[in-house]
Design a protein around this motif. Structure first.
Motif, mmCIF file in Angstrom:
data_model
loop_
_atom_site.group_PDB
_atom_site.id
_atom_site.type_symbol
_atom_site.label_atom_id
_atom_site.label_comp_id
_atom_site.label_asym_id
_atom_site.label_seq_id
_atom_site.Cartn_x
_atom_site.Cartn_y
_atom_site.Cartn_z
ATOM 1 N N UNK A 1 -1.210 -68.036 48.247
ATOM 2 C CA UNK A 1 -2.772 -67.871 47.759
ATOM 3 C C UNK A 1 -3.956 -68.077 48.850
ATOM 4 N N UNK A 2 -3.436 -69.172 49.757
ATOM 5 C CA UNK A 2 -4.347 -69.167 50.646
ATOM 6 C C UNK A 2 -4.447 -68.112 51.882
ATOM 7 N N UNK A 3 -3.362 -67.713 51.969
ATOM 8 C CA UNK A 3 -2.972 -66.887 53.236
ATOM 9 C C UNK A 3 -3.089 -65.157 52.773
ATOM 10 N N UNK A 4 -2.597 -65.040 51.722
ATOM 11 C CA UNK A 4 -2.615 -63.494 51.292
ATOM 12 C C UNK A 4 -1.380 -63.220 50.420
ATOM 13 N N UNK A 5 -1.712 -62.790 49.412
ATOM 14 C CA UNK A 5 -0.856 -62.566 48.069
ATOM 15 C C UNK A 5 -0.172 -61.080 48.115
ATOM 16 N N UNK A 6 1.121 -61.142 48.566
ATOM 17 C CA UNK A 6 2.026 -59.704 48.679
ATOM 18 C C UNK A 6 2.229 -59.566 47.384
ATOM 19 N N UNK A 7 2.294 -58.073 46.895
ATOM 20 C CA UNK A 7 2.805 -57.698 45.457
ATOM 21 C C UNK A 7 4.090 -58.083 45.283
ATOM 22 N N UNK A 8 4.869 -58.304 46.206
ATOM 23 C CA UNK A 8 6.175 -58.706 45.724
ATOM 24 C C UNK A 8 6.111 -60.119 44.913
ATOM 25 N N UNK A 9 5.236 -60.940 45.169
ATOM 26 C CA UNK A 9 5.060 -61.950 44.149
ATOM 27 C C UNK A 9 4.846 -61.616 42.544
ATOM 28 N N UNK A 10 4.152 -60.482 42.552
ATOM 29 C CA UNK A 10 3.938 -60.200 41.423
ATOM 30 C C UNK A 10 5.448 -59.398 40.715
ATOM 31 N N UNK A 11 5.992 -59.110 41.646
ATOM 32 C CA UNK A 11 7.390 -58.414 41.365
ATOM 33 C C UNK A 11 7.971 -59.768 40.630
ATOM 34 N N UNK B 1 -4.795 -62.590 24.460
ATOM 35 C CA UNK B 1 -5.477 -63.455 25.452
ATOM 36 C C UNK B 1 -4.225 -64.109 26.277
ATOM 37 N N UNK B 2 -3.065 -64.206 25.535
ATOM 38 C CA UNK B 2 -1.886 -64.760 26.020
ATOM 39 C C UNK B 2 -1.354 -63.645 27.158
ATOM 40 N N UNK B 3 -1.174 -62.408 26.572
ATOM 41 C CA UNK B 3 -0.538 -61.438 27.343
ATOM 42 C C UNK B 3 -1.533 -60.781 28.316
ATOM 43 N N UNK B 4 -2.603 -61.016 28.430
ATOM 44 C CA UNK B 4 -3.623 -60.353 29.537
ATOM 45 C C UNK B 4 -3.099 -60.516 31.046
ATOM 46 N N UNK B 5 -2.919 -61.812 31.208
ATOM 47 C CA UNK B 5 -2.521 -62.055 32.650
ATOM 48 C C UNK B 5 -1.265 -61.599 32.868
ATOM 49 N N UNK B 6 -0.146 -61.373 32.008
ATOM 50 C CA UNK B 6 1.258 -60.884 32.147
ATOM 51 C C UNK B 6 0.819 -59.377 32.513
ATOM 52 N N UNK B 7 0.111 -58.589 31.914
ATOM 53 C CA UNK B 7 -0.202 -57.177 31.915
ATOM 54 C C UNK B 7 -0.881 -56.959 33.144
ATOM 55 N N UNK B 8 -1.613 -57.860 33.800
ATOM 56 C CA UNK B 8 -2.174 -57.613 35.145
ATOM 57 C C UNK B 8 -1.250 -57.987 36.148
ATOM 58 N N UNK B 9 -0.203 -58.909 36.030
ATOM 59 C CA UNK B 9 0.961 -59.378 36.789
ATOM 60 C C UNK B 9 1.625 -58.070 36.961
ATOM 61 N N UNK B 10 2.011 -57.388 36.007
ATOM 62 C CA UNK B 10 2.911 -56.186 36.099
ATOM 63 C C UNK B 10 2.251 -55.145 36.646
#
Ligand SMILES: Nc1ncnc2c1ncn2[C@@H]1O[C@H](COP(=O)(O)OP(=O)(O)O)[C@@H](O)[C@H]1O
Ligand SMILES: [Mg+2]
Lengths: 383, 290, 310
Positions: free
Chosen positions: C276-286, C70-79
């Motif tokens: 988050x309102x305008x559009x999320x570039x993948x660089x944020x995930x980076x 549960x804790x790592x799921x979002x992190x995996x998605x971020x990666x």
């Protein structure tokens, strides 16, 4: 080496020392931990402060070390007033109750700590010599956490001794060790003290430890010195009911003085006439407790001859326990007081059964007397 | 004999020393915490509008109006925060228990592994929940296959998503205090208790749990307080119909510029939480801790 | 007092174990007597207990790994989504693998300046809060002074106040005083909410410290300064470091206080909030993935160092 280690032992003199905790000095709620203590510790002696937990031993020691400010009174070292000196300005070092070794420093650095602060020379050589004295050579690089309790105790001792203090204070230094190690360390401490010949002030609540180690013992109670004497004097001629019961076991009989006969004092207890050396009389009061140690009592059958001049009592055996070297009997007197008798196992007579009527007799020279303040049971309950 | 100079302890130095140590920090707290709260209090009693300006008029109606207008949001704040705290406790307790008693020499490593994800920004993690719970995502698909969701049902934009998000966000605040208090317990004590009670469940509720109460209290407080003021999860994972008090304060303050209402809501939230926390600590302190 | 009921004799195998169990039983006897007056006399409970224990032990392991998932799921998605080759504004659906976001993390305008702002604010507020908080902790633990209770309440209050209240009240103050919001006001707010956490962390360390160690230092000819420098400080430093790390993390990740008091200054969380309102570039995930890796790396390194020095 010894020349380096041996401090110029000093005489420690404490006069009218008082320590109150809580509230201002005059406040009614203030707790008096040390109540007007005066004593002198001769230079180079092994001095013990003995007493039950909470009687003010640690507090007294801390005042000598400078870790606590006395409410009043003076502390003199070889005649110099050190009462208000900071701890780091006193030629006195302490072995703390729980050792207080610096966990972030190695054994070597722990021992070198004092020398470094004083900017002394030859630190490495002296630390090694000191570690050898406490039989810890080769342990210098370890951390305190990697040592056993006994080893930590030795480091604490080395760390204090290396500074060649004029007085070494030891606060229950063996309290955390198991019995066997404690006995071994007692001998060790005696050896070290004779080698460095510094004045040792050793605090303990273990009467056996104090008796075996010290030249002089101060028995403390409720922040006061109850009696100050050599181990033999304390045992043979306790000055109070408390001391009589704290050091070993005593039988105390309520008595009143009826007169004197030469050097002997005549006392009557529950209708029985007893004699004791007049020198042992504690005060002028007529009411007192007459005391005799259980091992001084001889037990015979009723009607057996009593050696001339001995004190004698009749009693009935109520309990016995065989302990090998001796048998401990509990006997009841005609006035329903229970006394303890140790009968040495010499293989002569057998065990005396419960209910047997017996006669007790003892040498008047083995009789002591203490003032009648409070019941002896009260002081026993305190222990 | 000369009178003894009063001393307070070995290292305390002079009498003004504590005040010198305290002054800068307390000044900061006074200037930027106490004064602002007082300012907020006065703002909450002002009257007017952003165009005409606000004046202080003891307008208590701000409070009654704010409360009647935003009752639902207020209720949701407490409800969501309460639910999230409970869920976090249920999730973190076994985890903390596992690390404290079963992880052996990997304790610190395990703790690290648990806490590390929370160094990824709070917002980025919440955004990633948005992807996970998306309508076309595998979680929704799995829920639908299992029959937990009707076909076409959603997870995103529901209370479920908001509570799940809040729960997730504050997990370390629950885990760390629980771990600290469990780690202090003597494991052998618990085993012995288990033996005595002849049942691990009873042993757990009679011994382990009561002894870990300080951690439970700290963890639940550290979770509940920030959760009750949160508005980010609603913004990312919910809709206006899940909005919490935080969302209202945010929009009143920063978008509508209706400062008195926003201030009244803030003060109300603060005092509600203080009262709840006070009651809780008292209850936990007097009944459960003994 | 420590008799062995028959049911326990077969339960425990080795004599040594038995002796230990006996000691434990003694230690917890008062507890047990208070809560459960009788012990069951039959053999079944301890057998049941063993079975139960085996189940619950593995349950806890199973459960712990579930929680970790549960804790790592979002992190995996971020990666995963940091490698997404997305073309639209929103990085919410998988469109193919690419390294271009990792190779060009500053490719989104404003992202890297926001990161720099965040790092600066986090560093400065950590410095300030650690300094102020450590002094308070020393005063509270080491000194007696009047107003102690009031001080403790003042320290506790910011932690019991939802951040949004703190944020809005600070803004109310700045508005009323006519102070323009920006970098400075963010810094003020971050130092504010960090002080209490620093005080609590350092205080715990100080209280756990044996005061006999400092007395021993003074007994060994160290004056006040040397005692502080050679004994107190080295022993408190781990507490100060963890307080500083906590402060840095709280500041770096803060949105609420920043959002209210930022003026035109944009920090990383503010940038993500806007994106988050305008559009999320993948660089944020980076950025998110990199933060995770840096934090994990630092933590593992310090753990390794602890291991080696121990
Ligand atoms: N700092 C203090 N504040 C208040 N009371 C104290 C303090 N230190 C010791 N005491 C009290 O003084 C008495 C004597 O303590 P102590 O000297 O430690 O006894 P001992 O070492 O003989 O066991 C005890 O009753 C203890 O509670
Ligand atoms: Mg003591």
């Amino acid at each position: 080496m010894k020349g380096n280690l041996a401090g110029p032992a000093a005489e420690l003199r404490i006069t009218n020392l008082v320590k109150r905790f809580g509230g201002s000095a005059m406040a009614a709620n203030a707790f008096v931990a040390v109540d007007n203590i005066s004593l002198t510790v001769p230079a180079g002696s092994f001095f013990a402060m003995l007493g039950p937990s909470g009687c003010g031993k640690t507090t007294t020691l801390r005042m000598v070390a400078g870790l606590e400010q006395p409410t009043s009174g003076e502390i003199l070292l070889n005649g110099n007033d050190i009462t208000h000196l900071k701890p780091y300005n006193r030629p006195v070092n302490t072995v703390f109750q729980s050792y207080a070794l610096f966990p972030h420093l190695t054994v070597f650095e722990n021992v070198a700590f004092g020398l470094r602060r004083k900017n002394e020379q030859n630190i490495s050589k002296r630390v090694d010599a000191m570690l050898e004295l406490v039989q810890l050579d080769g342990y210098g690089a370890r951390r305190p956490a990697q040592l056993s309790g006994g080893q930590q105790q030795r480091v604490a001792l080395a760390r204090a001794l290396i500074n060649a203090p004029q007085v070494l204070l030891l606060d229950e230094p063996l309290g955390a060790l198991d019995l066997k190690l404690r006995r071994q360390m007692q001998l060790e401490l005696k050896r070290i003290q004779s080698e460095v010949s510094t004045t040792f002030v050793h605090v303990t609540h273990d009467q056996e430890e104090a008796m075996t180690m010290a030249d002089t013992i101060a028995v403390m109670r409720h922040g006061r010195v109850e009696q100050l004497a050599s181990p033999i004097d304390l045992y043979e001629r306790p000055a109070t009911a408390f001391v009589a019961n704290f050091l070993g076991k005593s039988n105390l009989l309520e008595g009143r003085v009826t007169g004197t006969a030469g050097a002997m004092l005549l006392v009557e207890t529950h209708g029985v006439a007893l004699r004791l050396p007049a020198a042992n009389r504690p005060a002028a009061a007529a009411e007192l407790y007459v005391g005799v140690r259980p091992e001084k009592l001889h037990m015979t059958g009723t009607g057996a001859p009593v050696p001339a001049g001995h004190n004698a009592l009749e009693a009935t055996v109520t309990d016995s326990s065989f302990m090998g070297v001796s048998t401990q009997y509990v006997v009841r007197t005609a006035w329903q007081q229970e006394l303890t008798v140790f009968a040495q196992n010499m293989g002569v007579d057998g065990m005396r059964a419960r209910g047997t009527a017996v006669q007790l007799h003892w040498d008047p020279q083995h009789t002591f007397a203490v003032p009648r303040t409070g019941s002896p049971l009260e002081t026993e309950a305190e222990l | 004999m000369s009178p003894v100079p009063p001393r307070r302890g070995l290292l305390s130095g002079t009498a003004w020393m504590p005040y010198a140590l305290l002054l800068p920090g307390l000044l900061w707290l006074g200037l930027f915490f106490v004064t602002p709260i007082l300012t907020l209090l006065s703002t909450s009693l002002q009257e007017g509008s952003i165009s005409t300006g606000y004046r202080f008029t003891w307008r208590f109606a701000n409070y009654t109006n704010a409360f009647s207008d935003y009752q639902a949001q207020f209720g949701r704040s407490i409800l969501y925060a309460g639910l999230a705290t409970l869920l976090a406790l249920v999730i973190c307790y076994p985890l903390a228990y596992f690390i404290a008693f079963r992880a052996g020499r990997y304790k610190n490593l395990m703790l690290l592994i648990v806490v590390a994800p929370f160094f990824t920004s709070f917002l980025i993690r919440t955004l990633s929940w948005k992807i996970i719970l998306a309508d076309s995502g595998w979680v929704v698909g799995m829920f639908q296959t299992l029959g937990l969701l009707p076909p076409g049902g959603r997870l995103l934009a529901t209370s479920f998503a908001v509570v799940a998000g809040i729960t997730y966000n504050f997990l370390p605040f629950m885990t760390l205090p629980l771990y600290t208090s469990l780690e202090r317990l003597d494991a052998s004590l618990i085993e012995a208790a288990g033996d005595l009670y002849a049942g691990p469940v009873t042993a757990f509720f009679k011994v382990t749990f009561p002894l870990s109460m300080p951690g439970v209290v700290a963890g639940t407080l550290l979770t509940f307080i920030p959760a009750a003021g949160d508005y980010i999860n609603v913004r990312f994972l919910g809709t206006p119909s899940q909005s919490m008090l935080g969302n209202v304060i945010d929009s009143r303050f920063l978008a509508v510029l209706d400062y008195p209402t926003a201030a009244a809501l803030s003060i109300t939230l603060m005092f509600t939480i203080l009262v709840l926390v006070g009651l809780y600590v008292r209850r936990a302190g007097t009944e459960d801790l003994v | 007092m420590c008799a062995e009921p028959a049911r326990r004799i077969w339960f425990e195998r080795a004599t040594q174990q038995r002796a230990r169990g006996c000691l434990m039983t003694q230690a917890t006897a008062p507890l047990a007597a208070a809560a459960a007056p009788q012990l069951p006399a039959s053999n079944t409970p301890s057998l049941l207990f063993r079975v139960w224990r085996a189940i619950t032990r593995n349950l806890v392991v199973f459960y712990a790994f579930l929680a970790l998932f549960y804790i790592y799921l979002p992190v995996i998605v971020v990666f995963i989504f940091s490698f997404n080759d997305n073309s639209g504004r929103y990085n919410f659906t998988w469109q193919g693998f690419t390294l271009k976001s990792w190779l060009n993390p500053c490719g989104v305008s404003g992202l890297c300046p926001a990161l720099v702002n965040s790092l600066q604010i986090a560093a400065l507020s950590t410095l300030g809060a650690t300094f102020l908080g450590t002094m308070i902790a020393f005063a509270i633990v080491r000194h007696r002074f009047s107003g102690r209770t009031a001080t403790n309440v003042l320290i506790f209050m910011p932690m019991a106040t939802p951040e949004i209240v703190m944020a809005s009240s600070l803004l109310a103050l700045f508005l009323n005083l006519g102070i323009p919001t920006g970098f400075g006001t963010i810094l003020i707010g971050h130092i504010l909410f960090n002080i209490s956490y620093v005080v609590v962390t350092v205080k715990a360390r100080l209280q756990g410290m044996n005061s006999a160690l400092e007395e021993a230092a003074m007994d060994l000819y160290a004056n006040e300064w040397h005692t502080f420098h050679k004994v107190t400080l080295p022993l408190v430093t781990p507490g100060i470091i963890s307080a500083a790390l906590l402060a840095f993390a709280l500041s770096f990740d803060d949105l609420i206080v920043t959002n209210f008091n930022s003026g035109n200054t944009v920090t990383l969380p503010m940038f993500v909030w806007g994106a988050a309102q305008r559009g999320v570039p993948p660089q944020i995930n980076v950025m998110g993935a990199a933060m995770f890796l840096v934090a994990l790396g630092l933590a593992l390194a310090s753990l390794g160092m602890q291991r080696r020095s121990a």
